[in-house]
Design an enzyme around this catalytic site. Structure first.
Site, PDB file in Angstrom:
ATOM      1  CB  CYS A  90      -1.074  -0.047   1.279  1.00  0.00           C
ATOM      2  SG  CYS A  90      -0.257   0.086   2.792  1.00  0.00           S
ATOM      3  CG  HIS A 138      -4.254   1.262   3.951  1.00  0.00           C
ATOM      4  ND1 HIS A 138      -3.274   0.618   2.680  1.00  0.00           N
ATOM      5  CD2 HIS A 138      -5.340   1.634   3.190  1.00  0.00           C
ATOM      6  CE1 HIS A 138      -4.065   0.786   1.817  1.00  0.00           C
ATOM      7  NE2 HIS A 138      -5.182   1.557   1.852  1.00  0.00           N
ATOM      8  CG  ASP A 153      -6.151   2.413  -1.277  1.00  0.00           C
ATOM      9  OD1 ASP A 153      -5.349   2.215  -1.732  1.00  0.00           O
ATOM     10  OD2 ASP A 153      -6.894   2.076  -0.196  1.00  0.00           O
TER      11      ASP A 153
END
Length: 318
Positions: A90, A138, A153
């Site tokens: 991520c 994250h 994202d």
């Protein structure tokens, strides 16, 4: 002062952006676009970033150093410059994409998120009822266009990961892949003792909205590179972080210009999931077989030095 700080953040050159466009196979009609082209361009760019760069944590297993750098120039070399079809987890993917967007003139704010235990490949906390969000583990980006903020994202893998920018509107529901839907809620999370606090909560549904799965919660407060350095260190080194003891690669699939599913390597098998239907493509029990699967299904090539890095690791297949 704000402009001085912004100027210190890394950006990519025009030559690097063109190399990036080529790598993700961005259609030529979009290659001269900038932030002035707004949401339509951001939506297209998000789609091709997702389908052009895999989610993976191989650096923690197949490398001599078993560490992850969030330096934007290092990330560009790893994912784009080397031509080995590598990706990242991520913080790597969203850092790279955030740098691309900043280079194009978008107003980008990188923030932290807390992932729900239930959507991670780990055992849930015994006796806990309801969603239990982890600590900050994250990263995602918030992009502002014409006064509206959007969640962007490109680094969450396959668990309902949004395939397009989502407007930060409380209660908004957006279509995702097939019957999947995404939802954003502004609310207090179960662990808060101060019930006046609120975070954005991103949920996903696999059945058109009948059952919603809390996925992660996030803030609008900007996180600094120094914050992500701490988060990255814990996530990539702590023995309770699943990234340190599970190998994963997720490739997002594009068909006729539409995102339709994923190919997923998890430890010892490869599965393809398209519009909710899953099939096993490959299984393996040795390092030679897994390295072959990385090349066959993901186009990922590892050097001999990288391949030898997994020797003695708990993730090594013997």
């Amino acid at each position: 002062m704000a402009n001085d700080i912004l100027s210190q953040r890394s950006t990519y050159s025009v030559a690097q952006l063109n190399q990036y466009y080529e790598h993700i196979s961005l259609p030529g009609s979009h290659r001269n676009a900038t932030a002035k082209d707004g949401l339509p361009f951001l939506t297209v760019l998000t789609k091709y970033q997702l389908t052009g760069i895999p989610f993976e944590n191989l650096e923690l297993h197949y490398s001599p150093h078993h560490s992850i750098s969030l330096d934007p120039q290092h990330l560009f070399h790893k994912m784009i410059g080397r031509g080995t079809n590598r990706g990242g987890y991520c913080m790597e993917s969203n850092c790279l994409f955030g740098t691309v967007l900043r280079s194009l003139g978008f107003a980008v704010c990188s923030v932290g998120a807390r992932v729900n235990e239930a959507v991670q490949p780990v055992a849930a906390t015994p006796g806990w009822s309801g969603p239990k969000y982890d600590g900050w583990n994250h990263m995602l980006n918030i992009v502002t266009i014409d006064g509206q903020k959007y969640l962007v994202d490109v680094g969450f893998g396959a668990s309902g990961s949004p395939i397009r920018p989502l407007p930060l509107i409380d209660g908004s529901v957006s279509a995702n892949i097939g019957t999947q839907k995404n939802r954003l809620l502004r609310q207090c999370i179960p662990q808060h003792t101060d019930r006046s606090q609120q975070l954005w909560c991103f949920d996903h549904s696999n059945d058109g909205g009948l059952i919603w799965i809390p996925t992660y919660s996030f803030t609008e407060v900007e996180f600094l590179p120094e914050d992500f350095a701490i988060m990255n260190y814990w996530t990539s080194t702590h023995p309770t972080s699943w990234f340190t003891h599970i190998t994963v690669v997720v490739k997002t699939l594009l068909e006729d210009g539409e995102v339709v599913g994923h190919v997923i390597l998890l430890q010892t098998d490869v599965k393809r999931r398209i519009r909710g239907r899953t099939e096993v493509l490959d299984t393996f029990s040795s390092e030679e077989e897994r390295v072959h699967a990385l090349s066959k299904w993901f186009g990922i090539t590892l050097s001999e030095e990288e391949r030898s890095g997994i020797r003695g690791m708990t993730t090594e297949l013997l």
